[in-house]
Design a protein around this motif. Structure first.
Motif, PDB file in Angstrom:
ATOM      1  N   HIS A  94      -9.845  -7.960  -1.609  1.00  0.00           N
ATOM      2  CA  HIS A  94     -10.142  -7.310   0.153  1.00  0.00           C
ATOM      3  C   HIS A  94     -10.578  -5.890   0.734  1.00  0.00           C
ATOM      4  O   HIS A  94      -9.273  -5.306  -0.129  1.00  0.00           O
ATOM      5  N   PHE A  95      -9.545  -6.759   1.871  1.00  0.00           N
ATOM      6  CA  PHE A  95      -9.763  -4.742   2.697  1.00  0.00           C
ATOM      7  C   PHE A  95      -8.571  -4.708   3.553  1.00  0.00           C
ATOM      8  O   PHE A  95      -8.576  -3.981   4.524  1.00  0.00           O
ATOM      9  N   ASN A  96      -7.511  -5.867   3.704  1.00  0.00           N
ATOM     10  CA  ASN A  96      -6.685  -5.947   4.819  1.00  0.00           C
ATOM     11  C   ASN A  96      -5.791  -5.807   4.275  1.00  0.00           C
ATOM     12  O   ASN A  96      -4.275  -6.555   3.840  1.00  0.00           O
ATOM     13  N   PHE A  97      -4.674  -4.204   3.910  1.00  0.00           N
ATOM     14  CA  PHE A  97      -3.752  -3.721   3.352  1.00  0.00           C
ATOM     15  C   PHE A  97      -3.581  -2.635   3.946  1.00  0.00           C
ATOM     16  O   PHE A  97      -4.283  -1.946   4.340  1.00  0.00           O
ATOM     17  N   GLU A  98      -2.440  -2.385   4.050  1.00  0.00           N
ATOM     18  CA  GLU A  98      -1.651  -1.552   4.747  1.00  0.00           C
ATOM     19  C   GLU A  98      -1.068  -0.093   3.820  1.00  0.00           C
ATOM     20  O   GLU A  98      -1.554   1.073   4.165  1.00  0.00           O
ATOM     21  N   ASN A  99      -1.117  -0.692   2.605  1.00  0.00           N
ATOM     22  CA  ASN A  99      -0.103   0.505   2.072  1.00  0.00           C
ATOM     23  C   ASN A  99      -0.694   0.576   0.493  1.00  0.00           C
ATOM     24  O   ASN A  99      -0.538  -0.300   0.008  1.00  0.00           O
ATOM     25  N   PRO A 100      -1.545   1.482   0.484  1.00  0.00           N
ATOM     26  CA  PRO A 100      -2.497   1.222  -1.259  1.00  0.00           C
ATOM     27  C   PRO A 100      -2.055   0.842  -2.183  1.00  0.00           C
ATOM     28  O   PRO A 100      -2.418   0.724  -3.097  1.00  0.00           O
ATOM     29  N   VAL A 101      -0.668   1.620  -2.580  1.00  0.00           N
ATOM     30  CA  VAL A 101      -0.136   1.989  -4.147  1.00  0.00           C
ATOM     31  C   VAL A 101       0.892  -0.447  -4.106  1.00  0.00           C
ATOM     32  O   VAL A 101      -0.063  -0.849  -4.947  1.00  0.00           O
ATOM     33  N   ARG A 102       1.739  -0.223  -2.563  1.00  0.00           N
ATOM     34  CA  ARG A 102       2.553  -1.035  -2.615  1.00  0.00           C
ATOM     35  C   ARG A 102       1.158  -2.550  -2.380  1.00  0.00           C
ATOM     36  O   ARG A 102       1.445  -4.027  -3.316  1.00  0.00           O
ATOM     37  N   ASP A 103       0.124  -2.478  -1.963  1.00  0.00           N
ATOM     38  CA  ASP A 103      -0.357  -4.069  -1.311  1.00  0.00           C
ATOM     39  C   ASP A 103      -1.858  -3.823  -2.940  1.00  0.00           C
ATOM     40  O   ASP A 103      -2.300  -5.005  -2.447  1.00  0.00           O
ATOM     41  N   PHE A 104      -1.752  -2.486  -3.699  1.00  0.00           N
ATOM     42  CA  PHE A 104      -3.102  -2.659  -3.991  1.00  0.00           C
ATOM     43  C   PHE A 104      -2.820  -2.175  -5.122  1.00  0.00           C
ATOM     44  O   PHE A 104      -3.399  -3.323  -6.509  1.00  0.00           O
ATOM     45  N   ILE A 105      -2.698  -1.244  -5.805  1.00  0.00           N
ATOM     46  CA  ILE A 105      -2.456  -0.561  -7.070  1.00  0.00           C
ATOM     47  C   ILE A 105      -1.399  -1.061  -8.066  1.00  0.00           C
ATOM     48  O   ILE A 105      -1.532  -1.829  -9.187  1.00  0.00           O
ATOM     49  N   ASP A 106       0.079  -1.350  -7.714  1.00  0.00           N
ATOM     50  CA  ASP A 106       0.677  -2.508  -7.689  1.00  0.00           C
ATOM     51  C   ASP A 106       0.505  -3.366  -8.812  1.00  0.00           C
ATOM     52  O   ASP A 106       0.712  -3.360  -9.737  1.00  0.00           O
ATOM     53  N   PRO A 107      -0.089  -4.377  -7.469  1.00  0.00           N
ATOM     54  CA  PRO A 107      -0.531  -5.689  -8.623  1.00  0.00           C
ATOM     55  C   PRO A 107      -1.761  -5.203  -9.229  1.00  0.00           C
ATOM     56  O   PRO A 107      -1.609  -6.578 -10.236  1.00  0.00           O
ATOM     57  N   ALA A 108      -2.022  -4.844  -9.060  1.00  0.00           N
ATOM     58  CA  ALA A 108      -3.408  -4.458 -10.332  1.00  0.00           C
ATOM     59  C   ALA A 108      -3.104  -4.356 -11.260  1.00  0.00           C
ATOM     60  O   ALA A 108      -2.842  -4.406 -12.485  1.00  0.00           O
ATOM     61  N   VAL A 109      -2.278  -2.818 -11.578  1.00  0.00           N
ATOM     62  CA  VAL A 109      -1.897  -2.388 -13.183  1.00  0.00           C
ATOM     63  C   VAL A 109      -0.713  -3.250 -13.329  1.00  0.00           C
ATOM     64  O   VAL A 109      -0.383  -3.422 -14.473  1.00  0.00           O
ATOM     65  N   LYS A 110      -0.087  -3.219 -12.721  1.00  0.00           N
ATOM     66  CA  LYS A 110       1.837  -4.230 -13.095  1.00  0.00           C
ATOM     67  C   LYS A 110       1.730  -5.393 -13.308  1.00  0.00           C
ATOM     68  O   LYS A 110       2.251  -5.846 -14.789  1.00  0.00           O
ATOM     69  N   GLY A 111       0.193  -6.266 -12.493  1.00  0.00           N
ATOM     70  CA  GLY A 111       0.491  -7.651 -12.956  1.00  0.00           C
ATOM     71  C   GLY A 111      -0.128  -7.116 -14.011  1.00  0.00           C
ATOM     72  O   GLY A 111      -0.131  -8.370 -14.995  1.00  0.00           O
ATOM     73  N   THR A 112      -1.070  -6.431 -14.790  1.00  0.00           N
ATOM     74  CA  THR A 112      -2.159  -6.401 -15.603  1.00  0.00           C
ATOM     75  C   THR A 112      -0.827  -5.832 -17.002  1.00  0.00           C
ATOM     76  O   THR A 112      -0.834  -7.194 -17.954  1.00  0.00           O
ATOM     77  N   THR A 113      -0.471  -4.688 -16.217  1.00  0.00           N
ATOM     78  CA  THR A 113       0.856  -4.298 -18.715  1.00  0.00           C
ATOM     79  C   THR A 113       1.523  -5.166 -18.037  1.00  0.00           C
ATOM     80  O   THR A 113       2.081  -5.771 -19.131  1.00  0.00           O
ATOM     81  N   GLY A 114       2.493  -6.332 -17.380  1.00  0.00           N
ATOM     82  CA  GLY A 114       3.284  -7.170 -16.939  1.00  0.00           C
ATOM     83  C   GLY A 114       2.749  -8.668 -17.751  1.00  0.00           C
ATOM     84  O   GLY A 114       3.972  -9.250 -18.821  1.00  0.00           O
ATOM     85  N   ILE A 115       1.476  -9.278 -17.521  1.00  0.00           N
ATOM     86  CA  ILE A 115       1.195 -10.275 -18.699  1.00  0.00           C
ATOM     87  C   ILE A 115       1.354  -9.900 -20.176  1.00  0.00           C
ATOM     88  O   ILE A 115       1.250 -10.797 -21.028  1.00  0.00           O
ATOM     89  N   LEU A 116       0.666  -9.006 -20.375  1.00  0.00           N
ATOM     90  CA  LEU A 116       0.843  -7.838 -21.898  1.00  0.00           C
ATOM     91  C   LEU A 116       1.812  -8.745 -22.197  1.00  0.00           C
ATOM     92  O   LEU A 116       2.745  -8.782 -23.240  1.00  0.00           O
ATOM     93  N   LEU A 117       3.005  -7.596 -21.765  1.00  0.00           N
ATOM     94  CA  LEU A 117       4.040  -7.086 -21.780  1.00  0.00           C
ATOM     95  C   LEU A 117       4.836  -9.414 -22.436  1.00  0.00           C
ATOM     96  O   LEU A 117       6.011  -9.399 -23.181  1.00  0.00           O
ATOM     97  N   SER A 118       4.756  -9.846 -21.249  1.00  0.00           N
ATOM     98  CA  SER A 118       4.875 -11.219 -21.536  1.00  0.00           C
ATOM     99  C   SER A 118       4.678 -11.707 -22.502  1.00  0.00           C
ATOM    100  O   SER A 118       5.785 -12.714 -23.269  1.00  0.00           O
ATOM    101  N   VAL A 119       3.818 -12.258 -23.165  1.00  0.00           N
ATOM    102  CA  VAL A 119       2.824 -12.674 -24.590  1.00  0.00           C
ATOM    103  C   VAL A 119       3.693 -11.803 -25.395  1.00  0.00           C
ATOM    104  O   VAL A 119       3.700 -13.108 -25.994  1.00  0.00           O
TER     105      VAL A 119
END
Length: 341
Positions: A94-119
């Protein structure tokens, strides 16, 4: 006749999303049992209540409020440790974000590595494969475009571009895909990874959508034309002039999940070229009752000359993909939107 046993169990993240909703439909139609992750119980209940009655028994949900949190998926995977596959679609677009790292980059990267680690921690032997919804953003290299794009090309970005706002989405997808393959290489889990890389995705909205205000970002351009928001002037198309139908994207995920030879591969998905003018012309041809809302036919087309090409022969050869054309995609999207409006 007795009921048929499910083909397997799939954990689908980001279950309320546009692409995920079509993946869910196709998984259920193919006979899989599906557990979706959602940000709230209300979203999970909405997904299930919108399904045909005969499919509801094969769906459940797990609430994962913030995929960027450490160990966010642990409890969800721990409670579903017999899953066979994971399809990870949860990532902001989406394009409605205030903080690029908190609102976009962290969810994308940490969400991806997080699901892999949990599995790896809680379903280390049952999960055979993780399919990652990535993007052609990880392939494109603006403004230095090659003549032909394919999966062999890797997009590049700087941290400055990642924080710029305009380059944030692209950076989030590049970093997330890179982190996923790095995880497989370093951690050497028993499961493997496949990356699905679609371009701009159009098509019918999810059945659980409360209204056109909640429509996914990429479909906004079709919605705005239908609602008359582009009557005097067509919104510029660029920078992306490639599209793919959401149903083809969903199909590619499932075929990549099932096909042994897809292990470790990336698949670029493109249905063809488009422009906002071409979308408007298709709607004008197919829906005479919308004429008064549509852009004037003499408005110019902004499709660029000498535009780069693309090669999706790999997805056709390995996954057996046959892509829907722009006319079919737009018609089915508009039919659904008119029903919602």
């Amino acid at each position: 006749m007795g009921s048929t046993a499910p083909k397997g169990k799939v954990f689908l993240t980001g279950g309320s999303g546009f692409i995920a909703s079509h993946i869910l439909d196709q998984l259920l139609s193919s006979g899989y049992q599906v557990i979706v992750s959602v940000r709230s119980a209300a979203k999970g209940d909405g997904i299930i209540s919108a399904l045909p009655e005969e499919l509801k028994a094969n769906v459940s949900y797990e609430v994962v409020e913030d995929i960027a949190e450490e160990n966010a998926f642990d409890e969800a995977i721990k409670g579903n440790s017999s899953i066979d596959y994971v399809i990870h679609t949860a990532s902001p677009y989406h394009f409605n974000f205030e903080n690029p790292v908190r609102d976009f980059i962290d969810p994308a990267v940490k969400g991806t590595t997080g699901i892999l680690l949990s599995v790896k921690k809680y379903a280390p032997t049952s999960v055979k494969r993780v399919v990652l919804l990535s993007s052609t953003a990880t392939i494109m290299n603006p403004p230095n475009h090659p003549e032909v794009y394919s999966e062999q090309i890797y997009g590049e970005t700087t941290w400055e571009q990642a924080l710029s706002g305009t380059g944030t989405y692209r950076a989030s997808k590049i970093y997330a895909e890179r982190a996923a393959f790095d995880f497989i290489e370093k951690e050497k889990p028993s499961f493997d990874l496949v990356s699905i890389n679609p371009c701009l995705v159009f098509g019918p909205p999810p059945r659980h959508l409360p209204g056109l205000d909640a429509l996914n970002t990429s479909n906004h351009r079709i919605r705005d034309i239908v609602l008359g928001n582009n009557r005097a002037e067509i919104t510029p198309t660029g920078p992306m002039f490639l599209f793919v139908d959401v149903r083809d994207v969903a199909e590619a995920h499932i075929r990549a999940m099932e096909l042994p030879e897809a292990s470790g591969q990336r698949f670029m998905l493109v249905g063809g070229f488009f422009s906002n003018k071409r979308i408007a012309d298709i709607i004008r041809e197919l829906y005479p009752k919308l004429h008064d809302k549509l852009p004037l036919p003499e408005l110019p087309d902004d499709f660029p000359e000498n535009y780069y090409s693309y090669d999706v022969s790999k997805s056709k050869r390995m996954l057996g993909m046959e892509y829907k054309d722009l006319r079919t995609c737009v018609k089915d999207a508009v039919d659904a939107m008119i029903g919602e409006s």
